[in-house]
Design a protein around this motif. Structure first.
Motif, mmCIF file in Angstrom:
data_model
loop_
_atom_site.group_PDB
_atom_site.id
_atom_site.type_symbol
_atom_site.label_atom_id
_atom_site.label_comp_id
_atom_site.label_asym_id
_atom_site.label_seq_id
_atom_site.Cartn_x
_atom_site.Cartn_y
_atom_site.Cartn_z
ATOM 1 N N LEU A 194 47.018 38.745 46.972
ATOM 2 C CA LEU A 194 47.539 37.435 46.554
ATOM 3 C C LEU A 194 46.429 36.393 46.504
ATOM 4 C CD1 LEU A 194 51.005 37.134 48.310
ATOM 5 C CD2 LEU A 194 50.484 37.738 45.965
ATOM 6 N N ILE A 195 45.492 36.479 47.450
ATOM 7 C CA ILE A 195 44.367 35.542 47.451
ATOM 8 C C ILE A 195 43.530 35.755 46.188
ATOM 9 C CG2 ILE A 195 42.278 34.822 48.687
ATOM 10 C CD1 ILE A 195 45.156 34.223 49.987
ATOM 11 N N ARG A 196 43.269 37.035 45.865
ATOM 12 C CA ARG A 196 42.502 37.327 44.645
ATOM 13 C C ARG A 196 43.233 36.806 43.411
ATOM 14 N NH1 ARG A 196 41.180 43.313 42.289
ATOM 15 N NH2 ARG A 196 43.430 43.282 42.077
ATOM 16 N N GLN A 197 44.544 37.033 43.356
ATOM 17 C CA GLN A 197 45.338 36.575 42.216
ATOM 18 C C GLN A 197 45.278 35.051 42.090
ATOM 19 O OE1 GLN A 197 49.592 37.425 42.363
ATOM 20 N NE2 GLN A 197 49.418 38.478 40.401
ATOM 21 N N THR A 198 45.340 34.360 43.233
ATOM 22 C CA THR A 198 45.253 32.892 43.234
ATOM 23 C C THR A 198 43.905 32.440 42.693
ATOM 24 O OG1 THR A 198 46.714 32.800 45.157
ATOM 25 C CG2 THR A 198 45.414 30.828 44.690
ATOM 26 N N ALA A 199 42.839 33.064 43.196
ATOM 27 C CA ALA A 199 41.484 32.670 42.776
ATOM 28 C C ALA A 199 41.263 32.908 41.291
ATOM 29 C CB ALA A 199 40.447 33.449 43.593
ATOM 30 N N GLN A 200 41.866 33.965 40.747
ATOM 31 C CA GLN A 200 41.646 34.295 39.338
ATOM 32 C C GLN A 200 42.317 33.314 38.385
ATOM 33 O OE1 GLN A 200 42.914 38.404 39.365
ATOM 34 N NE2 GLN A 200 40.824 39.167 39.665
ATOM 35 N N GLY A 201 43.145 32.427 38.936
ATOM 36 C CA GLY A 201 43.779 31.403 38.106
ATOM 37 C C GLY A 201 42.870 30.209 37.835
ATOM 38 N N PHE A 202 41.657 30.227 38.382
ATOM 39 C CA PHE A 202 40.731 29.089 38.226
ATOM 40 C C PHE A 202 39.385 29.565 37.698
ATOM 41 C CE2 PHE A 202 43.799 28.086 41.492
ATOM 42 C CZ PHE A 202 44.221 26.812 41.142
ATOM 43 N N LYS A 203 38.642 28.657 37.092
ATOM 44 C CA LYS A 203 37.318 28.987 36.552
ATOM 45 C C LYS A 203 36.262 29.008 37.656
ATOM 46 C CE LYS A 203 38.423 26.991 32.036
ATOM 47 N NZ LYS A 203 38.221 25.854 31.142
ATOM 48 N N SER A 204 36.494 28.264 38.721
ATOM 49 C CA SER A 204 35.503 28.168 39.798
ATOM 50 C C SER A 204 35.360 29.480 40.550
ATOM 51 C CB SER A 204 35.922 27.082 40.786
ATOM 52 O OG SER A 204 36.008 25.842 40.125
ATOM 53 N N LYS A 205 34.162 29.657 41.157
ATOM 54 C CA LYS A 205 33.921 30.798 42.033
ATOM 55 C C LYS A 205 34.355 30.425 43.437
ATOM 56 C CE LYS A 205 30.079 33.126 39.723
ATOM 57 N NZ LYS A 205 28.664 33.525 39.865
ATOM 58 N N SER A 206 35.110 31.330 44.074
ATOM 59 C CA SER A 206 35.608 31.047 45.422
ATOM 60 C C SER A 206 35.166 32.144 46.372
ATOM 61 C CB SER A 206 37.137 30.969 45.421
ATOM 62 O OG SER A 206 37.574 30.076 44.427
ATOM 63 N N GLN A 207 34.940 31.742 47.638
ATOM 64 C CA GLN A 207 34.542 32.714 48.660
ATOM 65 C C GLN A 207 35.245 32.412 49.980
ATOM 66 O OE1 GLN A 207 30.111 32.351 48.528
ATOM 67 N NE2 GLN A 207 30.180 34.550 48.085
ATOM 68 N N LEU A 208 35.414 33.464 50.795
ATOM 69 C CA LEU A 208 35.861 33.290 52.171
ATOM 70 C C LEU A 208 34.683 33.616 53.087
ATOM 71 C CD1 LEU A 208 39.426 34.913 52.328
ATOM 72 C CD2 LEU A 208 38.741 32.668 51.493
ATOM 73 N N HIS A 209 34.598 32.876 54.217
ATOM 74 C CA HIS A 209 33.488 33.060 55.157
ATOM 75 C C HIS A 209 34.069 33.240 56.555
ATOM 76 C CE1 HIS A 209 31.067 31.337 51.842
ATOM 77 N NE2 HIS A 209 32.072 30.476 51.737
#
Length: 838
Positions: free
Chosen positions: A191-206
């Motif tokens: 679900l996190i991946r699916q959420t991130a793929q809805g945006f153009k920005s690059k996202s990361q978890l740390h």
């Protein structure tokens, strides 16, 4: 094995029935959010490698392993649903991250009983986590054994290449506490991946000094983030702030299934105060009846002394199994003949279970060890039932009851008992849990109602009870089994009540209600042969859905104005060769003859996809409902349709025969078949052709109704398929079937558009789907412009009576307002308010 074009064949990592992802009782996996793949309901205790490759991730709780195959495909092997919560208990991982494994190598072992009892479901997933580069094509959707071919993995044409643009703009960061139960395991990570793929920005978890891109499922799981861990989220790009907020919300909101609450108790039990002399349960089939309570007991076996002759016991078991198979075959023949599709599906499943090698092998093994055939069979079933009923899945609980049914039937055959309950007519039967076979016999013996201590409202027994019109309640609790035999009780299934000590006044009230119902049915039947006219004089034709000349005769006797749908599949299924033209002609002629002077609408063959014919091999399809079926199959195999059209053109009189085409999506399909029909008429020297209609069962056809009506003689709406295609919900999906409601406003809008399009060309519109048989929907369909309803033969009198109490003008006015409502339940409530069912 693989070759240069990156194709790979995966072998089954587990043994058991194969499911498509859509059938998995979990919304994240079923939606495909985690990627392409397939599922297996396992019968063994070891997970094997489906191909050679490298282990790139092992879940810290040991329930999942990810392999990278030699062609680059990344495969998540996830054992069971919600197994992360077991925290590794019952699992033993046999490989380490970075290890090279060979095809078929054992990867992990698990304690089948322990895991099954504590997790939501044992259904296990094989997911292609880099689906952007590869696609999965199922080889089989039947049961498999470890090592048998399961999936083809094929590289996508663009090879998954994605142009990575360098992230620009300010980076934004925030901290969040993980709310997901069990931490960031596969399902929430998807679900996190699916959420991130809805945006153009690059996202990361740390977390804990490591980082992972939100686009990488493996990366996210590899962080080993636990429940309530505090992590950091970063996003960089043109919509970074929006991406960050969306990810924070997704990470801090537990999945609906992660709620720590216990399984909900049915409303009828949860919110009612204790009431002396009343047991509360769940309505499985409606009705109100009174009668003596009769308790059914299961077969109890005496202790087994052991040391039996194995060869002789195997012969005894084989003889009993043959007898039961023969009984079930007989039931299936009757169900097919009378087109009891629910009954047919249930007992076809029983036949398959009866041939399941897991059951037969387990029983044979026990017999080899000296056990009696009775105890060996009983034990093999009990072991499977124990596993299934602990899984918390309605679908699997139903299957446990089906297994218990087979246990009882085979035991009766082994013990030489004639399978007959000595139940008086008019009794209300009580049992711990009835089986489908029990219900069929009890129905024939004239019982008044059924009640069970266990069971569910969606079980096979509930489905059959509704079909037989038998009031039925489930989940009444163990107190039901303590009631004395023969006491007179009131079963109020509608109210979810079993009244144990009804007064004389209450019994008289119930008997009067039953009498009123019988008299109303008798009045309806007496008027069933007269036309159905609304109070303002609008004629609605009430036809019947049938599948044989026997059913057509039954429909005519019940007052049908014609046949609104003859399903011709009955001629083509369950045989090794196709029916020839002569056999088809005789069958169609018999239906016309059975209907006197009334018209018959005959649908051309609607198979393909999920309805396979042994003599017509078709490719396995990942989405059979969206595949080669209906008119598409006729285009692929024009010889089959040609033969059917020739047979139809030979019936007499041709003026009473109308032809209906299934699964049409565009005008060209209709024009092509219309032209072919004209050519065949010329060949046969006919100066008239039958009327040609189109089924409206996909949204495209409803939206093109005006264009189709220009070239068709009539339109017929199949609400069953139209519902699932419009709502994107499989009507056979255990978790979604109850939501596939054809009174959804979106469906009503498509029906309205169909009627409006047909009216432009002065064509009539009928409905032959299940909605036509729902009395609550009758005024809505009339209001939207439908002039023919094709229903089950037994409902003709009831639906005609419903029409006669309606004002078509008011139906039109109110139906327009219903289109503006927001849900099916809102529509149903409004219908009850405007047109209450008597």
């Amino acid at each position: 094995m693989h070759n240069n074009n990156k194709e790979l064949t995966l072998s089954a990592p587990l043994s058991g029935p194969v499911l498509t992802l859509a059938k998995v009782p979990d919304p994240v996996f079923a939606s495909g959010a985690m990627g392409d793949g397939i599922a297996i309901d396992p019968l063994n205790d070891t997970l094997h490698a489906p191909c050679a490759g490298v282990v790139i991730h092992v879940a810290r709780t040991g329930h999942a392993i990810t392999l990278r195959a030699d062609n680059g495909a990344e495969l998540l092997l996830h054992l069971g649903l919600d197994t992360v919560e077991l925290q590794g208990e019952g699992f033993r991982v046999l490989v380490k991250e970075g290890a090279r494994v060979s095809n078929g190598q054992p990867l992990l072992r698990y304690d089948l009983d322990k895991v099954a009892q504590q997790c939501k479901s044992l259904v296990s997933l094989i997911i292609l986590t880099n689906s952007q580069a590869f696609q999965a094509r199922p080889i089989t959707l039947k049961s498999v054994r470890v090592g048998e071919p399961l999936l083809h993995i094929v590289a996508r044409l663009n090879n998954g290449a994605q142009v990575e643009t360098e992230a620009t703009g300010i980076e934004v960061r925030a901290e969040v506490r993980i709310a997901h139960r069990g931490g960031l395991h596969a399902r929430p990570a998807a679900l996190i991946r699916q959420t991130a793929q809805g945006f153009k920005s690059k996202s990361q978890l740390h977390f804990a000094g490591k980082s992972a891109s939100c686009n990488s499922l493996i990366g996210l799981m590899s962080l080993a983030i636990g429940e309530q861990d505090q992590i950091q989220v970063s996003a960089q790009g043109p919509d970074a702030e929006a991406a960050l907020q969306a990810l924070l919300a997704a990470l801090s909101t537990a999945l609906a299934e992660d709620s720590h609450a216990a399984a909900p108790v049915p409303v009828t039990q949860r919110q009612r105060p204790a009431e002396a002399g009343v047991l509360h349960g769940v309505c499985a089939a409606p009705g109100l009846v009174a009668g003596p309570l009769f308790r059914l007991n299961a077969i109890n076996l005496p202790a087994d002394a052991g040391n039996h002759d194995a060869e002789q016991q195997l012969q005894v078991l084989d003889k009993a199994l043959t007898q039961v198979r023969s009984e079930i075959d007989g039931t299936l023949i009757q169900a097919k003949r009378h087109k009891h599709t629910d009954e047919e599906a249930i007992f076809a499943a029983h036949l398959a279970l009866l041939e399941d090698p897991a059951l037969l092998d387990a029983a044979a093994l026990s017999i080899d060890q000296g056990m009696a055939a009775t105890h060996a069979w009983s034990h093999s079933i009990d072991v499977q039932c124990e596993v299934l009923q602990q899984l918390g899945s309605t679908l699997l609980a139903e299957r446990a009851n089906d297994l218990r049914d087979l246990k009882q039937r085979v035991l009766r055959a082994l013990l030489g008992e004639t399978w007959h309950y000595d139940v008086p007519a008019g009794a209300i039967v009580a049992a711990d849990e009835l089986t489908p076979s029990d219900l069929l016999q009890l129905s024939q013996q004239g019982v008044a109602g059924l009640c069970m201590a266990e069971g569910g409202a969606t079980s096979h027994v509930a489905i059959l009870a509704r079909g037989k019109g038998l009031p039925c309640m489930v989940a009444l609790g163990s107190a039901l089994l303590d009631q004395p035999q023969g006491q007179v009780v009131v079963l109020d299934a509608d109210g979810g009540r079993l009244e144990l000590t009804p007064s004389a006044e209450r019994l008289a009230e119930v008997r009067q209600a039953q009498l009123d119902h019988q008299q109303r049915r008798a009045r309806q039947q007496a008027q069933a042969h007269t036309p159905a006219l609304t109070v303002d004089g609008v004629h609605i034709e009430i036809a019947a859905n049938v599948a044989s000349s026997l059913e057509a005769a039954d429909a005519l006797a019940n007052g049908a104005d014609g046949v609104g749908l003859l399903r011709t599949e009955f001629l083509f299924v369950d045989r090794s060769t196709a029916p020839d033209e002569q056999e088809q002609r005789l069958a169609y002629q018999a239906v016309l003859d059975a209907m006197g002077d009334k018209s018959v609408i005959i649908r051309t063959i609607d198979v393909g996809g999920d309805k396979q014919l042994d003599y017509l091999p078709l490719p396995v399809e990942a989405n059979p409902v969206l595949g080669l079926r209906g008119i598409r199959l006729a285009q692929a195999r024009p010889d089959i349709l040609d033969q059917q059209l020739r047979a139809l053109l030979h019936v007499s009189p041709l003026s009473r025969c109308r032809i209906l085409l299934p699964m049409v999506t565009e005008v060209d399909e209709l024009l092509h078949i219309r032209q072919r029909l004209d050519e065949l008429c010329s060949e046969l020297g006919l100066n008239q052709r039958p009327e040609l209609g189109v089924m409206i069962e996909v949204p495209a056809a409803a939206l093109l109704a005006e264009q189709l009506a220009e070239h068709a003689d009539f339109l017929s709406i199949g609400t069953n398929d139209l519902s699932q295609y419009t709502l994107a919900m499989d009507r056979d999906h255990a978790g979604l079937a109850s939501r596939v409601d054809a009174l959804h406003p979106a469906l009503l809008r498509l029906i309205a558009q169909t009627c409006a399009g047909a009216a432009v060309h002065k064509r009539w519109v009928g409905v032959c789907g299940a909605l036509a048989s729902d009395p609550l929907a009758t005024p809505v369909l009339i209001g939207l412009g439908v002039s023919e309803l094709s229903v089950s033969p037994v409902q003709i009198g009831e639906i005609k009576d419903r029409v006669r109490h309606l004002d078509a003008r008011q139906c039109r006015s109110v139906s327009r307002d219903l289109l503006r409502l927001s849900s099916a339940s809102a529509v149903r409530h409004a219908c009850q308010q405007h047109w209450p069912l008597r």
